[in-house]
Design a protein around this motif. Sequence first.
Motif: not given
Length: 307
Positions: A101-105, A228-243
């Motif tokens: 959420v904060p990454l997308m915003l 982060l260099k190749h994908l949007d910040a929001g997409v990277v944040g979603l991948i972070g859900l694997l945490n």
Amino acid sequence: MEATWRWAAITAVAPIAWGATYFVTLHLLPHGYPFWGGALRALPAGLILLAVTRRLPRGSWWWRSLVLGTLNMGAFFALVYVAAQLLPTSIASTVMALSPVPLMLLGWALLAQRPAIPAVIGAALGIVGVVVMLAGGGGAIDGWGLAASLTAMLMSSVGFVLARRWSDGVDALSLSAWQLIAGGLVLLPPALLLEGAPPPVDAVSLGGFAFVSIVAGAIAFACWFSGLKHLDAGVVGLIGLLNPATGVVLGTVLAGESFTARQVVGLCLVAAGVLLGQPALSALIARLGRRRETETLLARTPNGGEQ
């Protein structure tokens, strides 16, 4: 599309490693040393990467490295250390999954990366999964641990977006090295003043520090900043859900934490949210939709569209 999936897979290395960090910190590292724990995680990793890149910061990157190192590594590592030792593994990693959420915003506000509808839906679905997992058990929730985890999540979200905004012309390995070293150096004064001498290290804790520094430090952050260099910040944040998914699995399998049907449902929702938010999947869905529209128009045209 293939390149996007490849970068998503590379990026996924980071949250999986970070999800394991909570278990390692709780069970393998000495308790009561958040500043030394963060410093010993950051400095070796940064020095390893610096030895590989052999590139020092120049110009504004001296102060940028200090800012990013504090947000993404220094204060972040100390707070994660506290959270990992006050909360069950599954809970500590689950709280961090609110970061999409904060990454997308922030990505929208600072990088002009307007989140796509599938990414927003994926984030919502993933967060619902996180809430389901959080409500599914995992032990008592310590207030200070929860506060530390939330603060770490918000700080790193700001840091990751700033790193994306500033990182043009800087390779991911150098970017990671400078931040890790700066973050480790920031932690040394409070470690010496508040915790005294470094903690005693035996074979078990040495293995734990090796994991959090090399695997969850040098390798994970190199993969993360490459993403982060190749994908949007929001997409990277979603991948972070694997945490949190990793944290729940490890907490259950290795630490004997509860694993209920709710958490199974939550894990499935998180996985669905991560997949739905990937741009390659969104592009495929859009392509299939356009193809169906074309087929529908042709079917409505006399003689199948023939003139």
